[in-house]
Design an enzyme around this catalytic site. Structure first.
Site, PDB file in Angstrom:
ATOM      1  N   LYS A 112       0.819  -1.214   0.000  1.00 25.79           N
ATOM      2  CA  LYS A 112       0.000   0.000   0.000  1.00 25.79           C
ATOM      3  C   LYS A 112       0.855   1.268   0.000  1.00 25.79           C
ATOM      4  CE  LYS A 112      -4.287  -1.954   1.740  1.00 25.79           C
ATOM      5  NZ  LYS A 112      -3.919  -3.388   1.853  1.00 25.79           N
TER       6      LYS A 112
HETATM    7  C1  LIG Z   1      -4.523  -4.462   1.179  1.00 25.30           C
HETATM    8  C2  LIG Z   1      -3.766  -5.736   1.094  1.00 25.30           C
HETATM    9  C3  LIG Z   1      -4.117  -6.761   0.183  1.00 25.30           C
HETATM   10  C4  LIG Z   1      -5.345  -6.666  -0.708  1.00 25.30           C
HETATM   11  O1  LIG Z   1      -5.233  -5.722  -1.728  1.00 25.30           O
HETATM   12  P1  LIG Z   1      -6.538  -5.240  -2.534  1.00 25.30           P
HETATM   13  O2  LIG Z   1      -6.069  -4.136  -3.394  1.00 25.30           O
HETATM   14  O3  LIG Z   1      -7.524  -4.800  -1.476  1.00 25.30           O
HETATM   15  O4  LIG Z   1      -7.054  -6.409  -3.303  1.00 25.30           O
HETATM   16  C5  LIG Z   1      -3.306  -7.887   0.123  1.00 25.30           C
HETATM   17  N1  LIG Z   1      -2.237  -8.034   0.925  1.00 25.30           N
HETATM   18  C6  LIG Z   1      -1.867  -7.083   1.823  1.00 25.30           C
HETATM   19  C7  LIG Z   1      -0.687  -7.314   2.684  1.00 25.30           C
HETATM   20  C8  LIG Z   1      -2.610  -5.896   1.931  1.00 25.30           C
HETATM   21  O5  LIG Z   1      -2.237  -4.966   2.825  1.00 25.30           O
END
Ligand SMILES: *Cc1c(COP(=O)(O)O)cnc(C)c1O
Length: 469
Positions: A112
């Site tokens: 993120k």
């Molecule tokens: C947010 C997140 C996901 C999922 O990603 P999306 O874009 O919501 O599909 C997967 N793994 C981790 C570690 C995350 O923080």
């Protein structure tokens, strides 16, 4: 570049307006009116670019008209200079033609950061230019909160309020939020559960009177700028593995469908991606759609991979829009029906079209731990539980062994030590140097009752600062 709503009834916006808006006022999500498409020659010319150089080339069409090339370049440089690995998103070989794309070298150790580090800088610039301040409000059960805080802590124009359920997030995750002591960061621990926090955020967006006119911004994955930033690393990985002269496949640990949707866009922009695998945990609404054309709501199942614990996938609507010939009317109808019944299926030919590109798998906690143990034994690589689900899905769903398979490693294993332990790996994964003293740092947060007015009073009070200039 203009952005339109997936439900067809909200005004079209430019990039900067879409950035500052989040959800469209007809309930839809913003998407580019026309997706840029790169030629083979153009993509070929990007072989060997650094991550930041490539990011500029890939994202430039999306911000056209809102930022100059020089401004955008400088922002991108700053954004990715803060990552702790030279390559920003290094590729590591796991097995035969099987690769791990490590997306956890940002400040909060999860993918993120790629989007939120950029988003914070873009927001600050846009607000400064307008002479406005804004409030960012979000609820988190883990990764989003810390990534948003790290992304926005240096934003002079923004006050950020993150709600987390008191005593219900892991200590590492809490401290990644509460040990950030900047004056514009406000961590509110709510005496309730994650749903209570989310409800308060939703209610605050629905009725913003308590803010007396200050702009409220959402930083969850419905914000277009987050999707945009995630397109880049699909190009980055594929170029290293022989694209555009060769196809590549990706397996993506998926919750809200934001990350994998970026991969789908990369393909539509000209990158030869032959397969995209949706890797889910027990919360498998997307797997049920891809395998059976049943997007049916189920209750929430808590798992070892909490960042993928979702009941519905907010970005799925963006795919539905394309599958329905970009008809806002059709999507508005489908989403209205889904709201009523909790169920959604689409015409068979449209579903088949999705299945040409997407495969999926749901992986339970037991299999997740087995995969962590297996990969550790095979090559000494430690996986976090989300990434392990990606590896398992890649191995189960792979169509063609000649095509390089890239698994997105979405979090650092040290964020989820309990999964390592359950997998039988005796030594705990170490936090990277910049977080080694996390458990000794000073924390700051406020505990509040599970009551909307208590939360809104705190936001409003922190607040003369929050008032428009
Ligand atoms: C947010 C997140 C996901 C999922 O990603 P999306 O874009 O919501 O599909 C997967 N793994 C981790 C570690 C995350 O923080």
């Amino acid at each position: 570049m203009r952005y339109i709503s997936t439900r067809g009834r909200a005004p079209a916006l430019d990039f900067e307006q879409a950035l500052l808006t989040g959800l469209a006022n007809d309930g839809g999500l913003y998407v580019p009116e026309n997706l840029p498409r790169f030629s083979l020659e153009q993509i070929k010319s990007w072989v060997g670019l650094s991550y930041s150089e490539l990011a500029f080339e890939v994202m430039r069409p999306f911000v056209k008209g809102s930022l100059t090339d020089a401004e955008f370049k400088a922002i991108i440089e700053q954004t990715y200079a803060g990552f702790s690995h030279q390559a920003v998103a290094p590729l590591r070989q796991l097995g035969a033609n099987e690769w791990l794309l490590e997306l956890f070298h940002g400040p909060t150790l999860a993918f993120k950061d790629f989007a939120l580090q950029l988003l914070g800088r873009l927001l600050d610039r846009a607000l400064l230019k307008r002479g406005e301040r804004a409030v960012i409000l979000g609820a988190t059960s883990g990764d989003t909160g810390s990534a948003a805080i790290e992304g926005c802590k240096a934003c002079a124009q923004v006050d950020i309020f993150i709600l987390h359920p008191h005593q219900r997030v892991s200590e590492v995750q809490r401290r990644q939020m509460t040990c950030v002591l900047a004056d514009n960061i406000h961590n509110l621990a709510i005496e309730g559960n994650f749903d209570d926090c989310q409800e308060m955020v939703k209610a605050s967006f629905a009725d913003q009177d308590f803010l007396c006119g200050t702009r409220l911004i959402a930083v969850n994955s419905i914000n277009w700028a987050r999707i945009m930033a995630q397109i880049v690393y699909y190009f980055y990985a594929a170029l290293q593995l022989g694209a555009p002269l060769r196809s590549v496949a990706f397996s993506v640990p998926t919750g809200n469908f934001g990350d994998i949707f970026a991969g789908y866009l990369a393909r539509n922009m000209g990158l030869p991606i032959s397969q995209l695998i949706v890797a889910s945990n027990r919360n498998d609404i997307l797997h049920r759609f891809i395998s059976r054309n049943q997007y049916h709501k189920d209750r929430l199942h808590p798992t070892l991979s909490p960042s993928m614990d979702i009941m519905v996938s907010s970005n799925f609507e963006r795919l539905l829009f394309d599958l329905h010939g970009r008809s806002g009317e059709a999507v508005a109808q489908l989403m209205e029906d889904f709201k009523q019944s909790g169920k959604l299926s689409i015409a068979d030919d449209r579903w088949q079209q999705a299945c040409e590109l997407f495969d999926s798998l749901a992986v339970d906690d037991e299999k997740t731990c087995q995969t962590i143990a297996e990969v550790y034994a095979q090559c000494g690589e430690r996986l976090d539980p989300h990434s392990a689900i990606g590896v398992q899905a890649a191995r189960a769903c792979r169509r063609n062994r000649e095509v390089p398979m890239v698994i997105l490693a979405t979090a650092h294993p040290a964020k989820f030590p309990e999964a390592s332990q359950q997998a039988g790996i005796s030594s705990a994964p170490a936090l990277p140097p910049h977080l080694r003293d996390l458990m000794q740092r000073e924390e700051r947060y406020q505990v509040l009752p599970n009551a909307l007015n208590a939360v809104q009073d705190v936001i409003a009070a922190s607040g003369n600062r929050g008032k428009p200039l």
